[in-house]
Design a protein around this motif. Structure first.
Motif, PDB file in Angstrom:
ATOM      1  N   LEU A  25      18.048  13.891  20.336  1.00 52.99           N
ATOM      2  CA  LEU A  25      17.684  15.221  20.795  1.00 52.99           C
ATOM      3  C   LEU A  25      16.347  15.216  21.507  1.00 52.99           C
ATOM      4  O   LEU A  25      16.146  15.914  22.504  1.00 52.99           O
ATOM      5  CB  LEU A  25      17.655  16.195  19.609  1.00 52.99           C
ATOM      6  N   ALA A  26      15.419  14.415  21.003  1.00 54.71           N
ATOM      7  CA  ALA A  26      14.106  14.364  21.628  1.00 54.71           C
ATOM      8  C   ALA A  26      14.198  13.784  23.033  1.00 54.71           C
ATOM      9  O   ALA A  26      13.553  14.265  23.974  1.00 54.71           O
ATOM     10  CB  ALA A  26      13.143  13.535  20.778  1.00 54.71           C
ATOM     11  N   SER A  27      15.042  12.739  23.174  1.00 57.74           N
ATOM     12  CA  SER A  27      15.182  12.155  24.507  1.00 57.74           C
ATOM     13  C   SER A  27      15.827  13.138  25.454  1.00 57.74           C
ATOM     14  O   SER A  27      15.521  13.177  26.643  1.00 57.74           O
ATOM     15  CB  SER A  27      16.016  10.870  24.437  1.00 57.74           C
ATOM     16  N   GLY A  28      16.756  13.971  24.930  1.00 57.17           N
ATOM     17  CA  GLY A  28      17.374  14.993  25.767  1.00 57.17           C
ATOM     18  C   GLY A  28      16.366  16.022  26.173  1.00 57.17           C
ATOM     19  O   GLY A  28      16.346  16.492  27.309  1.00 57.17           O
ATOM     20  N   CYS A  29      15.505  16.431  25.223  1.00 59.61           N
ATOM     21  CA  CYS A  29      14.498  17.441  25.536  1.00 59.61           C
ATOM     22  C   CYS A  29      13.558  16.953  26.624  1.00 59.61           C
ATOM     23  O   CYS A  29      13.098  17.725  27.456  1.00 59.61           O
ATOM     24  CB  CYS A  29      13.705  17.818  24.285  1.00 59.61           C
ATOM     25  N   ALA A  30      13.272  15.645  26.600  1.00 56.26           N
ATOM     26  CA  ALA A  30      12.357  15.110  27.592  1.00 56.26           C
ATOM     27  C   ALA A  30      12.908  15.285  28.993  1.00 56.26           C
ATOM     28  O   ALA A  30      12.164  15.451  29.958  1.00 56.26           O
ATOM     29  CB  ALA A  30      12.091  13.636  27.307  1.00 56.26           C
ATOM     30  N   SER A  31      14.263  15.243  29.121  1.00 56.68           N
ATOM     31  CA  SER A  31      14.862  15.358  30.444  1.00 56.68           C
ATOM     32  C   SER A  31      14.779  16.766  30.990  1.00 56.68           C
ATOM     33  O   SER A  31      15.085  16.998  32.156  1.00 56.68           O
ATOM     34  CB  SER A  31      16.324  14.891  30.405  1.00 56.68           C
ATOM     35  N   THR A  32      14.445  17.738  30.140  1.00 52.75           N
ATOM     36  CA  THR A  32      14.341  19.113  30.598  1.00 52.75           C
ATOM     37  C   THR A  32      12.939  19.441  31.080  1.00 52.75           C
ATOM     38  O   THR A  32      12.647  20.579  31.428  1.00 52.75           O
ATOM     39  CB  THR A  32      14.724  20.084  29.462  1.00 52.75           C
ATOM     40  N   ALA A  33      12.059  18.453  31.070  1.00 47.15           N
ATOM     41  CA  ALA A  33      10.696  18.699  31.542  1.00 47.15           C
ATOM     42  C   ALA A  33      10.738  19.157  32.994  1.00 47.15           C
ATOM     43  O   ALA A  33      11.661  18.843  33.741  1.00 47.15           O
ATOM     44  CB  ALA A  33       9.859  17.436  31.417  1.00 47.15           C
ATOM     45  N   SER A  34       9.750  19.919  33.394  1.00 45.44           N
ATOM     46  CA  SER A  34       9.695  20.468  34.752  1.00 45.44           C
ATOM     47  C   SER A  34       9.760  19.349  35.780  1.00 45.44           C
ATOM     48  O   SER A  34       9.041  18.342  35.685  1.00 45.44           O
ATOM     49  CB  SER A  34       8.418  21.275  34.937  1.00 45.44           C
ATOM     50  N   LEU A  35      10.630  19.534  36.751  1.00 43.22           N
ATOM     51  CA  LEU A  35      10.772  18.543  37.807  1.00 43.22           C
ATOM     52  C   LEU A  35       9.976  18.974  39.027  1.00 43.22           C
ATOM     53  O   LEU A  35       9.793  20.164  39.293  1.00 43.22           O
ATOM     54  CB  LEU A  35      12.254  18.392  38.181  1.00 43.22           C
ATOM     55  N   SER A  36       9.553  18.008  39.786  1.00 41.61           N
ATOM     56  CA  SER A  36       8.876  18.308  41.040  1.00 41.61           C
ATOM     57  C   SER A  36       9.909  18.798  42.053  1.00 41.61           C
ATOM     58  O   SER A  36      11.113  18.556  41.889  1.00 41.61           O
ATOM     59  CB  SER A  36       8.191  17.054  41.565  1.00 41.61           C
ATOM     60  N   PRO A  37       9.483  19.461  43.102  1.00 38.41           N
ATOM     61  CA  PRO A  37      10.430  19.901  44.136  1.00 38.41           C
ATOM     62  C   PRO A  37      11.239  18.745  44.721  1.00 38.41           C
ATOM     63  O   PRO A  37      12.433  18.908  45.002  1.00 38.41           O
ATOM     64  CB  PRO A  37       9.516  20.543  45.186  1.00 38.41           C
ATOM     65  N   ASP A  38      10.621  17.592  44.884  1.00 35.60           N
ATOM     66  CA  ASP A  38      11.340  16.442  45.430  1.00 35.60           C
ATOM     67  C   ASP A  38      12.421  15.960  44.468  1.00 35.60           C
ATOM     68  O   ASP A  38      13.532  15.604  44.888  1.00 35.60           O
ATOM     69  CB  ASP A  38      10.371  15.299  45.730  1.00 35.60           C
ATOM     70  N   GLU A  39      12.095  15.941  43.152  1.00 41.15           N
ATOM     71  CA  GLU A  39      13.077  15.508  42.149  1.00 41.15           C
ATOM     72  C   GLU A  39      14.237  16.498  42.065  1.00 41.15           C
ATOM     73  O   GLU A  39      15.398  16.102  41.949  1.00 41.15           O
ATOM     74  CB  GLU A  39      12.385  15.364  40.790  1.00 41.15           C
ATOM     75  N   THR A  40      13.930  17.769  42.135  1.00 41.01           N
ATOM     76  CA  THR A  40      14.983  18.787  42.112  1.00 41.01           C
ATOM     77  C   THR A  40      15.886  18.652  43.326  1.00 41.01           C
ATOM     78  O   THR A  40      17.120  18.729  43.220  1.00 41.01           O
ATOM     79  CB  THR A  40      14.364  20.195  42.077  1.00 41.01           C
ATOM     80  N   ALA A  41      15.301  18.431  44.479  1.00 41.52           N
ATOM     81  CA  ALA A  41      16.085  18.268  45.702  1.00 41.52           C
ATOM     82  C   ALA A  41      16.973  17.035  45.629  1.00 41.52           C
ATOM     83  O   ALA A  41      18.121  17.043  46.093  1.00 41.52           O
ATOM     84  CB  ALA A  41      15.153  18.180  46.907  1.00 41.52           C
ATOM     85  N   ALA A  42      16.449  15.966  45.018  1.00 44.41           N
ATOM     86  CA  ALA A  42      17.240  14.733  44.886  1.00 44.41           C
ATOM     87  C   ALA A  42      18.444  14.962  43.969  1.00 44.41           C
ATOM     88  O   ALA A  42      19.550  14.473  44.237  1.00 44.41           O
ATOM     89  CB  ALA A  42      16.355  13.616  44.343  1.00 44.41           C
ATOM     90  N   GLN A  43      18.240  15.696  42.873  1.00 41.45           N
ATOM     91  CA  GLN A  43      19.353  16.013  41.968  1.00 41.45           C
ATOM     92  C   GLN A  43      20.421  16.825  42.686  1.00 41.45           C
ATOM     93  O   GLN A  43      21.619  16.566  42.548  1.00 41.45           O
ATOM     94  CB  GLN A  43      18.841  16.785  40.750  1.00 41.45           C
ATOM     95  N   GLU A  44      19.987  17.823  43.432  1.00 40.00           N
ATOM     96  CA  GLU A  44      20.933  18.683  44.137  1.00 40.00           C
ATOM     97  C   GLU A  44      21.706  17.898  45.193  1.00 40.00           C
ATOM     98  O   GLU A  44      22.908  18.114  45.385  1.00 40.00           O
ATOM     99  CB  GLU A  44      20.183  19.847  44.783  1.00 40.00           C
ATOM    100  N   LYS A  45      21.025  16.969  45.867  1.00 37.75           N
ATOM    101  CA  LYS A  45      21.698  16.151  46.868  1.00 37.75           C
ATOM    102  C   LYS A  45      22.753  15.247  46.228  1.00 37.75           C
ATOM    103  O   LYS A  45      23.873  15.104  46.737  1.00 37.75           O
ATOM    104  CB  LYS A  45      20.668  15.307  47.628  1.00 37.75           C
ATOM    105  N   THR A  46      22.396  14.626  45.073  1.00 43.10           N
ATOM    106  CA  THR A  46      23.348  13.761  44.369  1.00 43.10           C
ATOM    107  C   THR A  46      24.578  14.541  43.936  1.00 43.10           C
ATOM    108  O   THR A  46      25.712  14.073  44.082  1.00 43.10           O
ATOM    109  CB  THR A  46      22.674  13.120  43.143  1.00 43.10           C
ATOM    110  N   LEU A  47      24.357  15.745  43.416  1.00 42.02           N
ATOM    111  CA  LEU A  47      25.469  16.579  42.976  1.00 42.02           C
ATOM    112  C   LEU A  47      26.349  16.973  44.158  1.00 42.02           C
ATOM    113  O   LEU A  47      27.583  16.905  44.074  1.00 42.02           O
ATOM    114  CB  LEU A  47      24.937  17.819  42.260  1.00 42.02           C
ATOM    115  N   LYS A  48      25.735  17.351  45.254  1.00 41.91           N
ATOM    116  CA  LYS A  48      26.497  17.772  46.429  1.00 41.91           C
ATOM    117  C   LYS A  48      27.351  16.634  46.965  1.00 41.91           C
ATOM    118  O   LYS A  48      28.526  16.823  47.309  1.00 41.91           O
ATOM    119  CB  LYS A  48      25.537  18.274  47.501  1.00 41.91           C
ATOM    120  N   LEU A  49      26.781  15.435  47.013  1.00 40.35           N
ATOM    121  CA  LEU A  49      27.534  14.283  47.501  1.00 40.35           C
ATOM    122  C   LEU A  49      28.680  13.922  46.556  1.00 40.35           C
ATOM    123  O   LEU A  49      29.783  13.586  47.001  1.00 40.35           O
ATOM    124  CB  LEU A  49      26.600  13.080  47.680  1.00 40.35           C
ATOM    125  N   ALA A  50      28.422  13.998  45.248  1.00 39.27           N
ATOM    126  CA  ALA A  50      29.458  13.679  44.269  1.00 39.27           C
ATOM    127  C   ALA A  50      30.620  14.660  44.375  1.00 39.27           C
ATOM    128  O   ALA A  50      31.791  14.267  44.296  1.00 39.27           O
ATOM    129  CB  ALA A  50      28.864  13.702  42.862  1.00 39.27           C
TER     130      ALA A  50
END
Length: 276
Positions: A25-50
């Motif tokens: 659970l702690a490792s999962g919580c760590a992944s919810t930490a605030s992302l930078s705009p670049d990291e958020t954009a990268a996630q959205e791009k990966t999802l869109k391509l998938a």
């Protein structure tokens, strides 16, 4: 996983298990930490391509998940692991409880009504995972079922927590309002409704049962009226016999019963005729 009887667990083992859960659970919580705009954009791009690649991928073969009524399902799952907001369905349906982020693999589920009757998908659960929780099944449907006309299909795309066994469902034949469908191959598209009233002049009850055959051909089946909920053919019955009802016609039975609450059991008439 089935755990042994807890009496055989030592406190150290239980402590270790608790520690593992806390670590996950702690490792999962760590992944919810605030992302930078670049990291958020990268996630959205990966999802869109998938999602784009998934849309181009072919479905697997249809698998029958229900014989009566006949419901078939086919799926396809992306190999790309993604993190993103829960997907909105074209049909407008959504999870009753929404999370901000889900983790897993984009997957598409297609349901097909391969029967001649209307089918209701009454329960549909999708295995999902959020950053704070290990993957688990969550109900996708609220109070309204997915209704499929004969030959109709429905598609939904989800982010699922694993590639196999990520959905489960229940379905039934849909009946006209106020009627109940009788399950089974001999009674497909045959419905019934009932009313049970206390007799005024003598003890007991009068059960009025109406069968309605919406098939384009005659229907014939054996029936039992019994108390309790038997498994299969009842050992005893209040009443029993063969129902024969023409195409598009209705048939009403009046049955004396000492019980207000009773159960209707049916079976193909030919099966009963073959029994000694």
């Amino acid at each position: 996983m089935i755990l042994p009887n807890s009496r055989f667990f030592s406190s150290s083992v239980l402590g270790a298990l608790a520690g593992m859960v806390t670590l996950i659970l702690a490792s999962g919580c760590a992944s919810t930490a605030s992302l930078s705009p670049d990291e958020t954009a990268a996630q959205e791009k990966t999802l869109k391509l998938a999602l784009s690649d998934l849309a181009k991928d072919p479905f697997g073969p249809y698998k029958t998940v229900s014989d009566f009524p006949k419901l078939e399902v086919r799926t396809k799952v992306s190999n790309q692991r993604v993190t993103g907001a829960p997907l909105q369905q074209i049909s407008g349906l959504t999870f009753p409880v929404r999370g901000n982020v889900v983790i897993g693999y984009p997957a598409t589920l297609e349901l097909k009504n391969s029967d001649s009757v209307v089918i209701e998908i009454t329960d549909l659960e999708i295995r999902r995972r959020t950053p704070n929780l290990i993957g688990d099944f969550q109900p996708f449907l609220g109070v309204d079922p997915i209704v499929l006309q004969a030959g109709e299909t429905w598609q939904g795309t989800f982010i699922v927590s694993r590639k196999q066994g990520w959905y489960r469902m229940e379905s039934k034949a849909s009946a006209p309002e106020g009627w109940m469908a009788i399950p089974g191959p001999a009674t497909r598209n045959v419905y019934f409704k009932e009313s049970t009233q206390l007799k005024l002049s003598e003890e007991g009850y009068m059960a009025n049962i109406t069968f309605w055959n919406l098939n384009e051909e005659d229907a014939s089946f054996y029936y039992w009226i019994t108390d309790g909920v038997p498994q299969g053919r009842p050992d005893s019955s209040i009443a029993e016999g063969v129902v024969e009802v023409g195409a598009g016609e209705a048939l009403k039975l009046e049955i004396d019963t000492p019980e207000k609450n009773w159960t209707l059991v049916t079976a193909p008439a030919e099966d009963e005729a073959e029994k000694p």
